[in-house]
Design an enzyme around this catalytic site. Structure first.
Site, short mmCIF file in Angstrom:
data_model
loop_
_atom_site.label_atom_id
_atom_site.label_comp_id
_atom_site.label_asym_id
_atom_site.label_seq_id
_atom_site.Cartn_x
_atom_site.Cartn_y
_atom_site.Cartn_z
N ARG A 130 -0.77 -12.00 64.25
CA ARG A 130 -0.88 -12.99 65.32
C ARG A 130 -2.23 -13.68 65.19
O ARG A 130 -3.23 -13.05 64.86
CB ARG A 130 -0.73 -12.28 66.66
CG ARG A 130 -0.33 -13.16 67.81
CD ARG A 130 0.19 -12.31 68.97
NE ARG A 130 1.61 -11.99 68.78
CZ ARG A 130 2.24 -11.02 69.42
NH1 ARG A 130 1.57 -10.25 70.27
NH2 ARG A 130 3.53 -10.81 69.24
N ASP A 156 -5.12 3.46 70.50
CA ASP A 156 -5.50 2.59 69.39
C ASP A 156 -6.11 1.26 69.83
O ASP A 156 -6.86 0.63 69.08
CB ASP A 156 -4.27 2.30 68.51
CG ASP A 156 -3.14 1.62 69.27
OD1 ASP A 156 -3.27 1.38 70.49
OD2 ASP A 156 -2.10 1.32 68.64
N HIS A 157 -5.83 0.80 71.05
CA HIS A 157 -6.25 -0.54 71.46
C HIS A 157 -7.69 -0.61 71.98
O HIS A 157 -8.28 -1.69 71.98
CB HIS A 157 -5.32 -1.07 72.55
CG HIS A 157 -4.10 -1.76 72.03
ND1 HIS A 157 -3.23 -1.17 71.14
CD2 HIS A 157 -3.60 -3.01 72.26
CE1 HIS A 157 -2.25 -2.02 70.86
NE2 HIS A 157 -2.45 -3.13 71.52
N ARG A 202 2.76 -7.87 77.11
CA ARG A 202 1.71 -7.54 78.07
C ARG A 202 2.21 -7.73 79.49
O ARG A 202 2.23 -8.83 80.03
CB ARG A 202 0.51 -8.45 77.79
CG ARG A 202 -0.79 -7.98 78.38
CD ARG A 202 -1.95 -8.75 77.77
NE ARG A 202 -2.06 -8.48 76.34
CZ ARG A 202 -2.78 -9.22 75.50
NH1 ARG A 202 -3.45 -10.26 75.94
NH2 ARG A 202 -2.82 -8.92 74.22
N ASP A 205 4.76 -2.43 73.42
CA ASP A 205 3.98 -3.34 72.60
C ASP A 205 4.98 -4.19 71.83
O ASP A 205 5.99 -3.67 71.32
CB ASP A 205 3.08 -2.57 71.63
CG ASP A 205 2.09 -3.48 70.90
OD1 ASP A 205 0.89 -3.44 71.24
OD2 ASP A 205 2.53 -4.22 70.00
N SER A 257 2.37 -10.93 72.99
CA SER A 257 2.49 -9.49 73.18
C SER A 257 3.35 -9.16 74.39
O SER A 257 3.61 -10.01 75.25
CB SER A 257 1.10 -8.86 73.34
OG SER A 257 0.54 -9.27 74.58
#
Length: 811
Positions: free
Chosen positions: A502, A148-149, A699, A213, A697
């Site tokens: 965000r 999806d990203h 990340r 995520d 996030s």
């Protein structure tokens, strides 16, 4: 709305005086048209429902063990019940360093065994590369990958999706081949956003899941404990190692009244974010309770949980409620609804899905839904919350733009059928009055199931007829995968409205001057017809083409489609989660986007000496700041290449320049260039920063990249939870100032040595650590620090990384 903060010793005064009767009286709807049985599941879905069902028998047995360890009279919150029922050894976790179980919250190190793992395509790359290093034939728990990203939003799904697939085919091929080899369900690009797909397929009451995520917490809307983590944390679960978490405190949010009119679930969390700030939820699980829950849909609860990440909470969740039953049935999980219903109706000692009647919270905030008005949050931070009735005056006072260029609705936070129905109602009202949007209008369906259902019910036709652009079922603009076509120049101040979660500077379009205001999708839809940031659809009117005054009526929409959900295109359904050892994982040795990992070097058998301060960061430093997304997402699987963006959004505390660093000789360079230069010279380094370092996030590249470039320590005033854990997993040492004013004593290029660090690591996290800072003039300053290193985390640092330790154990 009132807030009550309980200090130590007062928690017993903050109890759920009575479980709300409506939350204990459940029933299955008389119509069970979507009940999932072996014969009613759609043929197109190759679904193993057993793998998607929480192991209720095992969890109930573990809950009984928890009751035995803590005593049968111990009152537990819902979050505690679910968490503790997933402990590898309740006795070890709950009685160690907790005053014999009396002081668990904030003290105990919980060693947990999650039920499942979900990964999105950007973070899955590094997670799988790390998992592959362990040499195991399959994952130990069910897992899924969601593409999806890496999909851009620009002109619409029909053009954007094929283009994105072509541009990222190497990554998608790698992910699909790894998924097939190791028995992971693979959701291809176009299938939907991870959090919407998880809600529709995997989340369930009582489940515990890790998601790579930060917004994985969205799944708490269905009564699950789902925690956002980095890839290395996910690997713990994938290899059947216990995953460690400092026992969170519990923040109770009592909801009273009921939503009506323009107020939406999004406004609950926008209001709460304003009360808590981006740091206020750190170290807490947010647990919702109260009679107000009965006015919320399952997807509305998910929206509220989704943005719990914005206040730093470990996760958020709702108790099992009547709204969960039809949603589970409508998404082909009727047997799970029945099993959860049976547990929810059980006596409290065996009731996994409700808080005990006198369970105590560490803090309580009460929100009256009946008096809640729409809120708008931003710009530049999700906790700057303003009621709609006051927004116009704030815009004028602050000098913010009074027009805006784009309204964007959907995303993982707000793309449910109910969200889209309420927005469609606004569009239909405007169309009947002859109005057209004055701002660009973009719609992002959260999944193929949602998109196909909206298409069948003509909702998409309504949006497109009004001039809206329907983007692919993917993250798109929410994470910076957006190519704007309205000719806004970089650096030009402008405003947009989004229903996203965000809004940090530069996040959506790369322009740090773009002001992103967060609001509900229905409010944004109404605002798009005015094109004005000061328009209030609750009180203001618009001129129709005929010159008449038009005023919107409050939006309406149903929770679930009367004709059920459509599956959509069969090519977007997942692969079965069955391992196939004959599959070869596709990684080209010449790839610029994928690279196998080399292990990091272990910690030396000495204190660290000769470190230099690479950079002193001023103000906000998010994971977007440390490892930017947008066009950099294509390098998520190639650590050397993505490290070229390390800290490029950071502000120099001495000069206020962005991504400008100075070497010891005064030469000017970018931050990653200086880090690489020092790495080549054999000089290891640290970063000095302010509060909530690493917010945003989950990340893990924000920890991997500094480690790869030679970083050893991050010294801050405070950390965001996920990032602090990610740093430890990669062998870096996160430290905080004992005295925050010592931040002012340090400068870039200071030379730093540690005292007590090696001993602390060798003693399993027990000890104090000081930094000896040598200034340019030769003077020395001693900086006292704090740490949160546990025994296991100390072992990660000594080994060089958690992956090194796991690989050694697997071997």
């Amino acid at each position: 709305m009132r807030s009550q903060v309980l200090r130590a010793g007062q928690a017993a005064n903050c109890r759920v005086s009575n479980i709300d009767p409506h939350l204990l009286t459940f029933h299955l709807p008389t119509q069970t048209r979507c009940l999932a049985t072996s014969t009613s599941l759609p043929n197109a879905r190759n679904v193993n429902l057993a793998s998607r069902t929480p192991p209720y028998k095992k969890l109930l047995g573990r809950l009984s063990e928890v009751r035995r360890v803590l005593g049968s009279s111990r009152q537990l919150t819902l979050a505690e019940k679910i968490l503790y029922s997933h402990l590898e050894s309740p006795e070890e976790s709950l009685l160690s360093n907790t005053n014999n179980g009396r002081d668990i919250r904030g003290q105990a190190n919980l060693k947990l065994k999650p039920d499942r793992v979900a990964m999105q395509d950007a973070s899955a790359q590094m997670a799988l590369l790390q998992f592959m290093s362990c040499g195991l034939p399959s994952t130990a728990v069910p897992a899924s990958i969601h593409c999806d990203h890496l999909i851009v939003g620009e002109t619409g799904a029909q053009a954007d999706l094929p283009k994105s697939i072509a541009n990222n085919s190497e990554i998608f091929d790698f992910l699909e081949s790894a998924a097939k080899k190791y028995g992971i369900e693979f959701w291809p690009p176009g299938a939907g956003i991870i959090h919407q797909s998880v809600l529709e397929n995997y989340s369930a009451p009582g489940l515990m899941m890790l998601g790579t995520d930060s917004h994985s917490v969205n799944a708490g809307g269905l009564g699950a404990i789902v925690i956002g983590v980095g890839g290395a944390d996910a690997v713990d679960a994938l290899v059947d190692a216990p995953w460690e978490l400092k026992a969170p405190k519990i923040l109770g949010v009592k909801l009273t009244g009921e939503l009506s009119g323009w107020a939406s679930p999004k406004d609950v969390i926008l209001n709460l974010a304003g009360q808590l700030t981006v740091r206020g939820g750190t170290g807490y699980i947010i647990e919702y309770f109260g009679e107000g829950i009965k006015s919320l849909s399952a997807t509305g609860m998910a929206t509220i949980c989704n943005m719990g990440a914005e206040v730093g909470a470990t996760t958020s969740l709702f108790p099992f409620s009547q709204a969960h039953i039809p949603y589970l049935q409508a998404t082909n999980r009727g047997p799970i609804a029945e099993a959860a219903l049976k547990i929810a109706q059980s006596p409290m000692e065996r009731n996994l899905l409700q808080a005990d009647p006198a369970a105590a919270y560490d803090k309580v905030i009460e929100i009256n839904l009946s008096t809640l008005e729409p809120h708008i949050n931003g710009p530049f931070t999700p906790d700057l919350s303003t009621p709609l009735s006051k927004f116009k005056s704030v815009v004028e006072e602050k000098g913010w733009p009074q027009t805006f260029g784009a309204g964007l609705i959907g995303s993982c936070t707000n793309s449910s059928y109910q969200d889209m129905q309420r927005s469609e109602d606004i569009v239909k009202q405007a169309a009947a009055a002859g109005l057209k949007p004055k701002a660009n209008f973009f719609i992002t369906p959260g999944s193929e199931q949602i998109r196909a259902t909206l298409e069948r019910d003509d909702t998409i036709k309504t949006f497109e007829t009004a001039g809206g652009t329907v983007l692919a079922n993917a993250c798109g603009p929410c994470i910076g995968q957006w190519t704007r076509t309205d000719e806004v120049k970089n650096g030009e101040s402008n405003a947009i409205f989004t229903s996203y979660n965000r809004n940090f500077p530069g996040r959506n379009d790369g322009n740090r001057a773009t002001m992103n205001f967060l609001a509900s999708p229905e409010l944004i839809t109404a605002l798009a017809y005015s094109g004005s940031t000061t328009f209030n659809p609750m009180t203001d009117s618009l001129k129709t083409p005929s010159g008449e005054e038009f005023k919107f009526q409050p939006p309406k929409g149903v929770d679930l489609p009367s004709a059920g959900f459509e599956d959509g295109r069969t090519e977007f359904l997942p692969t079965p989660g069955v391992p196939d050892p004959s599959v070869e994982v596709q990684v080209s040795p010449t790839s610029s986007r994928l690279a196998l990992l080399d292990p990091f070097s272990p910690f030396p058998n000495s204190e660290l000496k000769g470190l230099k301060v690479l950079y002193k960061v001023k103000g906000q430093c998010t994971t977007d700041t440390i490892s930017a997304a947008g066009p950099w997402l294509k390098y998520k699987g190639h650590l050397p290449n993505i490290s070229e963006n390390t800290l490029i959004g950071a502000v120099n505390a001495e000069t206020d320049e962005v991504n400008v660093a100075y070497d010891t000789d005064g030469s000017k360079t970018s931050i990653p260039e200086l880090a690489k230069r020092w790495k080549e010279q054999g000089t290891e380094w640290l970063v000095v920063a302010e509060h909530n370092y690493g917010e945003g996030s989950a990340r893990e590249h924000a920890a991997l990249q500094p480690r790869y470039l030679g970083g050893r320590i991050i010294l801050t005033k405070s950390f965001a939870r996920i990032h602090e854990t990610n740093l430890k997993k990669q062998g870096m040492v996160p430290l905080t100032f004992v005295n925050e004013s010592d931040y002012d004593l340090m400068d870039a290029c200071d030379e730093v040595s540690t005292r007590g660090l090696l001993e602390t690591l060798q003693n399993g996290g027990k000890g104090e650590i000081e930094l000896i800072v040598k200034k340019k003039d030769g003077k020395e300053v001693v900086v006292k620090t704090k740490h949160t290193l546990t025994k296991d985390q100390s072992a990660f640092v000594l080994a060089g990384s958690a992956l090194n330790l796991l690989a050694a154990q697997a071997a």
